[in-house]
Every structure is written in structure tokens, then in C-alpha cells.
Motif scaffolding. Structure first.
Motif, PDB file in Angstrom:
ATOM      1  N   ILE A 130       0.878  -1.175   0.000  1.00 27.68           N
ATOM      2  CA  ILE A 130       0.000   0.000   0.000  1.00 27.68           C
ATOM      3  C   ILE A 130       0.910   1.218   0.000  1.00 27.68           C
ATOM      4  O   ILE A 130       2.124   1.079   0.096  1.00 27.68           O
ATOM      5  CB  ILE A 130      -0.953  -0.008   1.235  1.00 27.68           C
ATOM      6  N   ALA A 131       0.339   2.391  -0.102  1.00 24.18           N
ATOM      7  CA  ALA A 131       1.120   3.611   0.012  1.00 24.18           C
ATOM      8  C   ALA A 131       0.456   4.520   1.033  1.00 24.18           C
ATOM      9  O   ALA A 131      -0.760   4.519   1.172  1.00 24.18           O
ATOM     10  CB  ALA A 131       1.210   4.308  -1.337  1.00 24.18           C
ATOM     11  N   THR A 132       1.252   5.272   1.755  1.00 22.92           N
ATOM     12  CA  THR A 132       0.744   6.215   2.751  1.00 22.92           C
ATOM     13  C   THR A 132       1.133   7.618   2.325  1.00 22.92           C
ATOM     14  O   THR A 132       2.316   7.920   2.220  1.00 22.92           O
ATOM     15  CB  THR A 132       1.370   5.947   4.133  1.00 22.92           C
ATOM     16  N   ALA A 133       0.151   8.460   2.078  1.00 21.01           N
ATOM     17  CA  ALA A 133       0.442   9.858   1.772  1.00 21.01           C
ATOM     18  C   ALA A 133       0.187  10.683   3.026  1.00 21.01           C
ATOM     19  O   ALA A 133      -0.788  10.452   3.728  1.00 21.01           O
ATOM     20  CB  ALA A 133      -0.431  10.343   0.627  1.00 21.01           C
ATOM     21  N   THR A 134       1.080  11.611   3.307  1.00 24.41           N
ATOM     22  CA  THR A 134       0.970  12.415   4.522  1.00 24.41           C
ATOM     23  C   THR A 134       1.209  13.885   4.187  1.00 24.41           C
ATOM     24  O   THR A 134       2.117  14.209   3.426  1.00 24.41           O
ATOM     25  CB  THR A 134       2.016  11.971   5.564  1.00 24.41           C
ATOM     26  N   LEU A 183       4.721   7.516   0.963  1.00 19.75           N
ATOM     27  CA  LEU A 183       5.581   6.415   1.382  1.00 19.75           C
ATOM     28  C   LEU A 183       4.998   5.134   0.774  1.00 19.75           C
ATOM     29  O   LEU A 183       3.878   4.741   1.090  1.00 19.75           O
ATOM     30  CB  LEU A 183       5.588   6.346   2.906  1.00 19.75           C
ATOM     31  N   HIS A 217       4.931   1.245   0.422  1.00 20.51           N
ATOM     32  CA  HIS A 217       5.364   0.092   1.214  1.00 20.51           C
ATOM     33  C   HIS A 217       5.451  -1.142   0.319  1.00 20.51           C
ATOM     34  O   HIS A 217       4.454  -1.545  -0.273  1.00 20.51           O
ATOM     35  CB  HIS A 217       4.377  -0.190   2.344  1.00 20.51           C
ATOM     36  N   ARG A 264      10.179   6.546   0.012  1.00 21.47           N
ATOM     37  CA  ARG A 264       9.520   7.826   0.269  1.00 21.47           C
ATOM     38  C   ARG A 264       9.857   8.840  -0.832  1.00 21.47           C
ATOM     39  O   ARG A 264      11.005   8.958  -1.242  1.00 21.47           O
ATOM     40  CB  ARG A 264       9.971   8.386   1.619  1.00 21.47           C
ATOM     41  N   ILE A 322      -5.451   2.763  -4.479  1.00 25.28           N
ATOM     42  CA  ILE A 322      -4.805   3.599  -3.465  1.00 25.28           C
ATOM     43  C   ILE A 322      -4.424   4.956  -4.058  1.00 25.28           C
ATOM     44  O   ILE A 322      -4.478   5.974  -3.375  1.00 25.28           O
ATOM     45  CB  ILE A 322      -3.590   2.874  -2.823  1.00 25.28           C
ATOM     46  N   GLU A 373      -7.398   7.035  -4.040  1.00 24.59           N
ATOM     47  CA  GLU A 373      -7.647   7.452  -2.661  1.00 24.59           C
ATOM     48  C   GLU A 373      -6.754   8.640  -2.284  1.00 24.59           C
ATOM     49  O   GLU A 373      -7.215   9.614  -1.701  1.00 24.59           O
ATOM     50  CB  GLU A 373      -7.379   6.258  -1.743  1.00 24.59           C
ATOM     51  N   LEU A 409      -8.093  12.318  -1.220  1.00 28.43           N
ATOM     52  CA  LEU A 409      -7.927  12.698   0.185  1.00 28.43           C
ATOM     53  C   LEU A 409      -6.835  13.742   0.385  1.00 28.43           C
ATOM     54  O   LEU A 409      -6.859  14.499   1.341  1.00 28.43           O
ATOM     55  CB  LEU A 409      -7.645  11.470   1.050  1.00 28.43           C
ATOM     56  N   LEU A 410      -5.829  13.761  -0.510  1.00 32.55           N
ATOM     57  CA  LEU A 410      -4.737  14.719  -0.343  1.00 32.55           C
ATOM     58  C   LEU A 410      -4.459  15.569  -1.580  1.00 32.55           C
ATOM     59  O   LEU A 410      -3.612  16.460  -1.531  1.00 32.55           O
ATOM     60  CB  LEU A 410      -3.457  13.995   0.071  1.00 32.55           C
ATOM     61  N   LEU A 412      -7.726  14.831   4.150  1.00 30.20           N
ATOM     62  CA  LEU A 412      -6.538  14.467   4.936  1.00 30.20           C
ATOM     63  C   LEU A 412      -5.466  15.554   4.913  1.00 30.20           C
ATOM     64  O   LEU A 412      -4.391  15.363   5.456  1.00 30.20           O
ATOM     65  CB  LEU A 412      -5.960  13.131   4.467  1.00 30.20           C
ATOM     66  N   ARG A 413      -5.767  16.696   4.287  1.00 28.99           N
ATOM     67  CA  ARG A 413      -4.847  17.830   4.386  1.00 28.99           C
ATOM     68  C   ARG A 413      -4.969  18.435   5.789  1.00 28.99           C
ATOM     69  O   ARG A 413      -6.054  18.443   6.375  1.00 28.99           O
ATOM     70  CB  ARG A 413      -5.216  18.890   3.342  1.00 28.99           C
TER      71      ARG A 413
END
Lengths: 160, 399
Positions: free
Chosen positions: A53-57, A66, A68, A81, A104, A107, A111-112, A138-139
Motif C-alpha cells: 500500500i502507500a501512505t500519503a501524509t 511512502l 510500502h 519515500r 490507493i 484514494e 484525500l490529499l 486528509l490535508r
């Protein structure tokens, strides 16, 4: 580190912006966004890694993504990253390598507000289709106390 | 085949109370599915966002409510992620307790799936038997935690409750009674020619498709992917007990069903070994962690449906700065798009159920004629179609 990942280190360690083995089976690598496709391709095809998966922050100064990857043969999690410009975040889509990135990325787009270049169809996945443009929950500057945007089927009373 | 012959069958939408609602749109040419679209998000709860507003110790209660069946998978992955940030090793007794809770849960989750698969196939007796066998496991949890599901056992640094020795004896007794039931199911799945003909060669997913979609759990292992997060990235007491990871190659519904039955035997074995160890391994069950340092951590655990992945970022405050969650169905449901193509409408419900998503979704199906937009089948109708096909086979007719 097992053999396929040794090859990964040989090839990408010098080009990486940061390379950190935080724990025995947790590798974090920061790369330039322009290197993403090549790095992901090497991990997926040559090392036999699985895209998890990937995580956006939103880290306020920038947006990070990021990715994974799991190297199941050795149990190592390889985390790639990239740091993107917060005003206009854009990066190549990994759907060009494997279909598993499609959802993803949709998504992270909604979300971002990250644009994934060459994605087959950036449309809403989790949010309603009529969600207003430019509002990304998610911002960090998203206001949770604001009323939700209108949805079809809801009465005018509820939308106020 | 011209496009004018393609009809659309909508599966979903659903009831707001469903846990995991999805919307499937089947494009069919006659009886054959040629394409499928999936839509998600009808019940999006924003848990990742909610988690950022909670204390590290409150988050397990939140994520436990993501899934109503395998409710321990998410807290398990979450606490592993936070322990990864701090680099803590939790006490040995807590490791064994975690393993017992997780594996008993796998047993009841797989029995639930088996029962529903039986129902879809028109074998309602299998459904009743499977759920009857599941009941003593839920009663065990009630005895231990006060709840049949949502046990609230996991916390960062250990578990919330210790086991009494009497519980370990109860555990052994329930498992002794369960094994003959598993033997019966194994026979029912592998010996019944009608069941086999409904499942063999249906909904096949290739090794490469699994890799491309990132499929996990029984879905991936039925297609030859030898992956299991419990073994590959050793956690809890799994490295301390003897067990195997069953892997099959066929990739059809039959392989997916058989994998789950084989896994139940492994779970029984794991729980037995742990329960035995718990009689001698003494000590604390909690590290009493008070502060989480800044950093980032990853936890993944093999839930009954596949790898459940959590990523937690901490900024040194008492709340997660970012908490990413990936449930196994997220990747597995996507594989339906591939598995269902080329199958008949009467097999569609079964193929969709074979990845073990939430079954409620498939109960509310409507078939729409693309030309007129008129409803062709009600939701229950598709399940009935699926059951009727078994009935024809059972009577010796052609499918």
C-alpha cells in the motif's frame, strides 16, 4: 539482508537521498520523485517484492508519499519515500507497473490532492462523486467542524 | 459479440448497517460475465482521520471496530506498529496470549465463511453446522473477555487481561470437540462430487494476477503465493510453535475453500501448543508503556482474510500524527474484477464470496436490463440461481 535486496542496495543506495535501516526488517529509503518508476519496477520485478500500500501524509511543508513494499522471502518491509511540492503535488502512477496501485492512488488523489501522472482514471473511490473540487480531507488545513458538502438525495434542510 | 448484447447487473448497493458494503456492476453477455466494475466508499467512516484525534491507548478500541468478524486483526497490527516505533519486546506470556486470541478468532472467522459458502451453494445444513461449531469459540471469548466479539484484549506493550489456568483447560476441551467437526467438513468439501464441480476450475486467479493486484491471505495462497505475515515477519509466539503454511496452486474456489479448512487445523495446533505453554510460562503480560517516542513504525499481521497492514507515525505527542490502515479485503476485492470474468451469472455470487469479503454485500443484488433499465433479478434471486444450479447437479442434470 537477503540476496535480491543486496542487489537493490548496490544499485540504489548511492542515488538515494536517505537510506535508513530502522530495525532489522524495516528499511526506509527516500528517493527523488523522478526515480520512482525505476525503483518500484526494480523492487517489483527483480526483487520479487509485493506492493502492499502507500501512505500519503501532509507534513505542512510538503506532501510525502511512502510506498510500502514487502519482500516476503526475507520479511523485510522496503519503504520508498518521495517528497512532493505541497501546492501542486504530482508523481508518476505505479499503475504503469501493476494494477494493484489503482485504488490507493485514487484514494490519495481525493484525500490529499496528489495528481498521479498516467493513471487510467483518477475518480473518487471513497468520497461521494459530487465532492467539491479542491477539498481534501486528509490535508492539515481541512476543517473537520465545517459542514459536509451537499450530497444527492439529502434534503435542503440537512444541507444547510 | 456486439456491445448491444451486453447487459448490466448491479450487485448492491446495500444497507447502511453493513460492515463492508461494496457495489459490483456485472456486464453480462447472455449468462457469461464479460466485465465487472467495483465501487467502494458507501460506508467510509474516516477511521484514519479519527485515529489522529485519539490517544495512543484509545486507538485499539477504534480500530477493533473496523471489522466485526476478525476484530482482533486491526488492534494486533496497530500495536505491532506502535511497538515498532518504540522498539519494545513485549513479555513472553503476553506473546502467547496474543497468539491464542488471534488463532481462536481465525477459527471462528473461517467457520463463518464456510457456513456462508455452504449457504450460497444451497447446502444450508453446512451453514447450520458450521455456525453451530463456531458457537463454543464465541462462548470461550465471552468467558475470557466478557464479549463474544470485540474482546478489547490488545494494548500497546502487551494484553489487557491475563488467562487463568482454568481457561487453558476450557480451551483444550473446546478444541478437542472441534476437530471431529473439521474432519467432517474436510470430507464434505473434498468428497462431494457436486460441491467439487461447483468449485473446481471456477473463478480461477493466476499467480501473476495475484502479484499484480497484491492479493493476500487464502486468496493468494490458493494461487501458489507462499506468503504469510505471521511466518515471514515473525511476530508474537508464532516462531515459538510448530505450524505450517498451506499453499495450493489451482487458484479456483475449491483451492480457496480447502486452504481455509487446512488453516483451521493449523490454528488448532497452534492454540493447543500455546495453551500448554501458558500453564508454565509465567510473568507479567504488560510492559506498561507510558510514552511513545517520535518516529514511524509498521505492523502487519496475517488476519483470517490476509495481511492486515498498519503504519503509524508519531511526533512525540500522545496521538498518532498519521495512521494508515490497509485491510486485506482492499486488495482481495479488487481481484474479483479478474476472477469473475468468463464465469456464469449463477457462479458470480460464489466467486465474489470466495475471497471472503463481507457477505452482506452479495445479499442485496439487483439485475438491471441495460436496454430498458428494468430490474431483471432481485438480490435474493442471484443467490437462488446459484443454489438452483447445485440442485440441478445434485439430481444428476447438467449445469
Amino acid at each position: 539482508m537477503s540476496m535480491p535486496l543486496t542487489g537493490f542496495a548496490d544499485r540504489f543506495k548511492t542515488r538515494a537521498l536517505a537510506w535508513e535501516e530502522k530495525r532489522a526488517r524495516r528499511l526506509y529509503v527516500e528517493i527523488r520523485p523522478s526515480d520512482l518508476l525505476e525503483t518500484a519496477n526494480y523492487l517489483y520485478k527483480d526483487c520479487g517484492c509485493r506492493f502492499v500500500i502507500a501512505t500519503a501524509t501532509d507534513i505542512v511543508t510538503a506532501i510525502t508519499v511512502l510506498y510500502h513494499f514487502a519482500h516476503d522471502a526475507s520479511g523485510v518491509m522496503v519503504n520508498i519515500r518521495v517528497t512532493l511540492d505541497r501546492d501542486k503535488p504530482a508523481v508518476e502512477s505505479l499503475t504503469q507497473l501493476f494494477v494493484g496501485a489503482e485504488w490507493i492512488e485514487r484514494e490519495m488523489w481525493e484525500l490529499l490532492g496528489i495528481t498521479f501522472i498516467h493513471h487510467p482514471g483518477l475518480k473518487h473511490l471513497l468520497l461521494p462523486d459530487d465532492w467539491p473540487n479542491g477539498v481534501h480531507p486528509l490535508r492539515q488545513d481541512f476543517r473537520q467542524d465545517e459542514l459536509p458538502p451537499p450530497c444527492p438525495g439529502r434534503g435542503a434542510e440537512e444541507n444547510r | 459479440m456486439s456491445d448491444t448484447n451486453i447487459k448490466t447487473i448491479a450487485i448492491g448497493p446495500y444497507h447502511p448497517l453493513q460492515e463492508e458494503p461494496e457495489f459490483f456492476r456485472l456486464h453480462v453477455d447472455g449468462e457469461i460475465v464479460v466485465k465487472m466494475d467495483v465501487e467502494l466508499g458507501y460506508n467510509h467512516r474516516g477511521i484514519e482521520k479519527l485515529s489522529q484525534g485519539m490517544h495512543f491507548d484509545q486507538v485499539p478500541f477504534l480500530v477493533e471496530r473496523i471489522c466485526g468478524i476478525c476484530s482482533t486483526s486491526h488492534p494486533f497490527s496497530y500495536v505491532l506498529a506502535v511497538e515498532d516505533i518504540g522498539g519494545w519486546e513485549i513479555p513472553l506470556r503476553a506473546q502467547y496470549i496474543r497468539t491464542v486470541v488471534a488463532e481462536v478468532e481465525r477459527l471462528h472467522s473461517h467457520l463463518l465463511w464456510l457456513g456462508l459458502a455452504g449457504h450460497f451453494l444451497g447446502y444450508n445444513t453446512v451453514w447450520m453446522w458450521a455456525w453451530k461449531a463456531r458457537e463454543p469459540l464465541l462462548e470461550l471469548f465471552e468467558k475470557l473477555t466478557g464479549n463474544r466479539n470485540h474482546y478489547g484484549m490488545f494494548k500497546v506493550g502487551g494484553v489487557r487481561r491475563d488467562f487463568e489456568d482454568g481457561f487453558c483447560h476450557d480451551l483444550a476441551r473446546v478444541l478437542d470437540n472441534l476437530v471431529p467437526v473439521l474432519d467432517m467438513f474436510k470430507g464434505a468439501v473434498s468428497d462431494d462430487p457436486v460441491l467439487r464441480s461447483r468449485m473446481e476450475g471456477v473463478g480461477v486467479l493466476s499467480y501473476d494476477d495475484c502479484r499484480a493486484y497484491g492479493a493476500v491471505g487464502p486468496v493468494a495462497r490458493a494461487s501458489g503465493l507462499n506468503i504469510d505475515a505471521r511466518r515471514d515477519d515473525p511476530i508474537a509466539a508464532y516462531p515459538l510453535v510448530q505450524w505450517r503454511v498451506p499453499v495450493l496452486k489451482a487458484g479456483d474456489i475449491y483451492a480457496k475453500a480447502l486452504i481455509r479448512v487446512m488453516e483451521m487445523y493449523e490454528s488448532v495446533s497452534i492454540v493447543r501448543q500455546c495453551a500448554h505453554k501458558l500453564l508454565t510460562v509465567r510473568g507479567p503480560v504488560d510492559l506498561r508503556v507510558t510514552d511513545v517516542p517520535p518516529g514511524e513504525g509498521i505492523g502487519h499481521y496475517e488476519a483470517p482474510r490476509g495481511e492486515c497492514f498498519h503504519y503509524v507515525m508519531s511526533d512525540g505527542s500522545n496521538r498518532p500524527a498519521r495512521h494508515k490502515i490497509r485491510a486485506p479485503s482492499y486488495t482481495n476485492v479488487a481481484t474479483d474484477v479478474k476472477a469473475v470474468v468468463g464465469e456464469t451469472v449463477s457462479d458470480a455470487a460464489l466467486v465474489l464470496a470466495a475471497v471472503d469479503p463481507c457477505y452482506c454485500c452479495t445479499e442485496r443484488m439487483i439485475a438491471v436490463d441495460a436496454g430498458t433499465g428494468a430490474t431483471r433479478h432481485s438480490g435474493a434471486e442471484l443467490v437462488r440461481l446459484c443454489q438452483a444450479k447445485t440442485e440441478r447437479l445434485r439430481r444428476g442434470g447438467r449445469a
